[in-house]
Design a protein around this motif. Structure first.
Motif, PDB file in Angstrom:
ATOM      1  N   LEU A  84       0.820  -1.211   0.000  1.00  0.00           N
ATOM      2  CA  LEU A  84       0.000   0.000   0.000  1.00  0.00           C
ATOM      3  C   LEU A  84       0.855   1.262   0.000  1.00  0.00           C
ATOM      4  O   LEU A  84       0.338   2.357   0.254  1.00  0.00           O
ATOM      5  CB  LEU A  84      -0.909   0.021   1.239  1.00  0.00           C
ATOM      6  CG  LEU A  84      -1.745  -1.226   1.513  1.00  0.00           C
ATOM      7  CD1 LEU A  84      -2.492  -1.072   2.835  1.00  0.00           C
ATOM      8  CD2 LEU A  84      -2.731  -1.472   0.394  1.00  0.00           C
ATOM      9  N   ALA A  85       2.141   1.142  -0.302  1.00  0.00           N
ATOM     10  CA  ALA A  85       3.049   2.297  -0.228  1.00  0.00           C
ATOM     11  C   ALA A  85       3.121   2.988  -1.587  1.00  0.00           C
ATOM     12  O   ALA A  85       3.724   2.458  -2.525  1.00  0.00           O
ATOM     13  CB  ALA A  85       4.442   1.841   0.213  1.00  0.00           C
ATOM     14  N   TYR A  86       2.503   4.154  -1.678  1.00  0.00           N
ATOM     15  CA  TYR A  86       2.477   4.893  -2.942  1.00  0.00           C
ATOM     16  C   TYR A  86       2.525   6.388  -2.679  1.00  0.00           C
ATOM     17  O   TYR A  86       2.100   6.870  -1.637  1.00  0.00           O
ATOM     18  CB  TYR A  86       1.178   4.603  -3.724  1.00  0.00           C
ATOM     19  CG  TYR A  86       0.988   3.158  -4.075  1.00  0.00           C
ATOM     20  CD1 TYR A  86       1.619   2.595  -5.175  1.00  0.00           C
ATOM     21  CD2 TYR A  86       0.180   2.347  -3.288  1.00  0.00           C
ATOM     22  CE1 TYR A  86       1.450   1.262  -5.492  1.00  0.00           C
ATOM     23  CE2 TYR A  86      -0.005   1.008  -3.593  1.00  0.00           C
ATOM     24  CZ  TYR A  86       0.636   0.470  -4.699  1.00  0.00           C
ATOM     25  OH  TYR A  86       0.472  -0.859  -4.996  1.00  0.00           O
ATOM     26  N   LEU A  87       3.034   7.115  -3.667  1.00  0.00           N
ATOM     27  CA  LEU A  87       2.873   8.565  -3.713  1.00  0.00           C
ATOM     28  C   LEU A  87       1.540   8.828  -4.392  1.00  0.00           C
ATOM     29  O   LEU A  87       1.296   8.349  -5.501  1.00  0.00           O
ATOM     30  CB  LEU A  87       4.018   9.206  -4.500  1.00  0.00           C
ATOM     31  CG  LEU A  87       4.195  10.718  -4.373  1.00  0.00           C
ATOM     32  CD1 LEU A  87       4.561  11.096  -2.942  1.00  0.00           C
ATOM     33  CD2 LEU A  87       5.269  11.208  -5.338  1.00  0.00           C
ATOM     34  N   MET A  88       0.645   9.575  -3.741  1.00  0.00           N
ATOM     35  CA  MET A  88      -0.729   9.704  -4.204  1.00  0.00           C
ATOM     36  C   MET A  88      -0.853  10.632  -5.413  1.00  0.00           C
ATOM     37  O   MET A  88       0.103  11.261  -5.853  1.00  0.00           O
ATOM     38  CB  MET A  88      -1.616  10.174  -3.056  1.00  0.00           C
ATOM     39  CG  MET A  88      -1.655   9.197  -1.882  1.00  0.00           C
ATOM     40  SD  MET A  88      -2.272   7.561  -2.343  1.00  0.00           S
ATOM     41  CE  MET A  88      -3.989   7.947  -2.657  1.00  0.00           C
ATOM     42  N   GLY A  89      -2.102  10.723  -5.925  1.00  0.00           N
ATOM     43  CA  GLY A  89      -2.346  11.318  -7.233  1.00  0.00           C
ATOM     44  C   GLY A  89      -1.840  12.721  -7.449  1.00  0.00           C
ATOM     45  O   GLY A  89      -1.088  12.988  -8.388  1.00  0.00           O
ATOM     46  N   GLU A  90      -2.246  13.675  -6.607  1.00  0.00           N
ATOM     47  CA  GLU A  90      -1.841  15.060  -6.806  1.00  0.00           C
ATOM     48  C   GLU A  90      -0.346  15.222  -6.581  1.00  0.00           C
ATOM     49  O   GLU A  90       0.330  15.974  -7.296  1.00  0.00           O
ATOM     50  CB  GLU A  90      -2.623  15.964  -5.853  1.00  0.00           C
ATOM     51  CG  GLU A  90      -2.613  17.428  -6.236  1.00  0.00           C
ATOM     52  CD  GLU A  90      -3.240  17.665  -7.604  1.00  0.00           C
ATOM     53  OE1 GLU A  90      -2.627  18.412  -8.388  1.00  0.00           O
ATOM     54  OE2 GLU A  90      -4.318  17.114  -7.890  1.00  0.00           O
ATOM     55  N   GLU A  91       0.197  14.489  -5.594  1.00  0.00           N
ATOM     56  CA  GLU A  91       1.630  14.556  -5.319  1.00  0.00           C
ATOM     57  C   GLU A  91       2.436  13.931  -6.457  1.00  0.00           C
ATOM     58  O   GLU A  91       3.528  14.396  -6.789  1.00  0.00           O
ATOM     59  CB  GLU A  91       1.924  13.852  -3.998  1.00  0.00           C
ATOM     60  CG  GLU A  91       1.354  14.565  -2.773  1.00  0.00           C
ATOM     61  CD  GLU A  91      -0.164  14.527  -2.678  1.00  0.00           C
ATOM     62  OE1 GLU A  91      -0.751  15.507  -2.202  1.00  0.00           O
ATOM     63  OE2 GLU A  91      -0.771  13.513  -3.105  1.00  0.00           O
TER      64      GLU A  91
END
Length: 331
Positions: A84-91
């Motif tokens: 579940l480790a991700y850089l999210m959409g806007e970032e």
């Protein structure tokens, strides 16, 4: 509210489970749920909670997703790894290089390490952002099923491209190497506030309204599908019990949730919180993420037997409002 049938209940007693992104909105709740079911959980995140706020029996590892030397001992022989480790959409939009490192290269490295560590199965968070705008599809192809064509969300293209890439790479590791990989494609996650991602537009509405602040939004006409965070957690737990044959047939399951526009969602919040104040303008987009808000959840119901606990937006909003009241009482 009584727990609804959430599909097959896996026997996780003493199972070795690793959760990456364990400090996030979904990850932290998943760690708590797995530990409550008797699993031996290792929680991995760059930013772990202070020792006084950690769960008994949960091993906490502060590590970057690319730090193979630190992660490998915890992955060796694990029964399940939740990624579940991700850089999210806007970032991700703002820093594509960091998104490539964390979301695509980091995910691929984790696949490889899980293969070498002989992990039993890997379950990852994908997203409905793999799907394009509704105009990318013929009307007879909507709502979109688990196998619909992936054009990528126009509003968060870097994040969406990373999810499409990882699903393709997951298929490669499954077909060529036999690593059992599957996952979920959640819609906009509600039921908790968040500080990152395009979904924070709707994720923070209830908390802002409950605080007495005026909710200010400039995209009232934008449509999306929302699912409560606890239902996402329950679906991830249910996937632990899915047969390998089912995952090989359909590795990724949509969990898009209920249709709403930003305006109609706020109208529902106002029913639950009559004192809430809103200032909303229509905006120019009719899709919150530039991704079709007509995605079907049939596969996870039919093949996994999973049913959401929160069957309507009203139930999800009431649950979050109740949580906020209880949190204030404790504080």
């Amino acid at each position: 509210m009584a727990e609804q049938n959430a599909g097959p209940m896996p026997d996780l007693q003493s199972a070795r489970v690793v959760v990456t992104g364990a400090g996030g909105a979904i990850g932290s709740r998943l760690v708590r749920r797995l530990a409550g079911l008797g699993a031996a959980v290792t929680a991995v995140d760059l930013h772990m909670p202070d020792p006084g706020h950690r769960l008994d029996g949960v091993t906490c590892v502060a590590a970057d997703i690319m730090d193979v030397d630190t992660l490998r001992p915890h992955l060796d022989g694990a029964d399940i790894v939740y990624h579940l480790a991700y850089l999210m959409g806007e970032e991700a939009n703002s820093d594509p290089v960091a998104a490539a490192r964390i979301n695509t290269l980091g995910g691929t490295q984790l696949f490889q390490t899980c293969l070498e560590a002989k992990v039993g199965r890997m379950l990852m968070a994908s997203s409905v952002s793999v799907f394009g705008t509704r105009r990318d599809y013929q009307p007879n192809n909507r709502p979109l099923d688990d196998h619909a064509a992936q054009f990528g969300a126009k509003g968060i293209p870097v994040y969406a491209a990373g999810k499409i890439y990882l699903e393709k790479v997951a298929g490669h590791y499954l077909s060529r190497h036999g690593l059992l990989i599957g996952g979920l494609r959640p819609g906009a996650v509600i039921g908790c506030s968040r500080s990152t991602g395009r979904a924070k537009t709707v994720a923070n509405i209830v908390a802002t309204a409950a605080s007495g602040e005026t909710v200010q939004l400039n995209n009232g006409r934008a449509a999306f599908q929302a699912v409560h965070v606890d239902d996402v957690v329950s679906a991830f737990v249910a996937l632990a019990a899915v047969t390998p044959a089912t995952l090989k047939q359909s590795p990724f399951f949509n969990l898009a949730g209920d249709y709403a526009t930003v305006q109609s969602y706020c109208d529902e919040v106002a029913r639950v919180l009559p004192e809430a104040r809103f200032e909303i303008t229509d905006g120019e987009s009719d899709e919150l993420f530039g991704s079709s808000p007509f995605v079907a959840d049939d596969g996870i119901h039919r093949l996994v037997g999973f049913e959401r606990r929160y069957r309507s937006l009203n139930q999800a909003i009431e649950a979050e409002a109740g949580d906020l009241v209880r949190a204030r009482a404790v504080a």
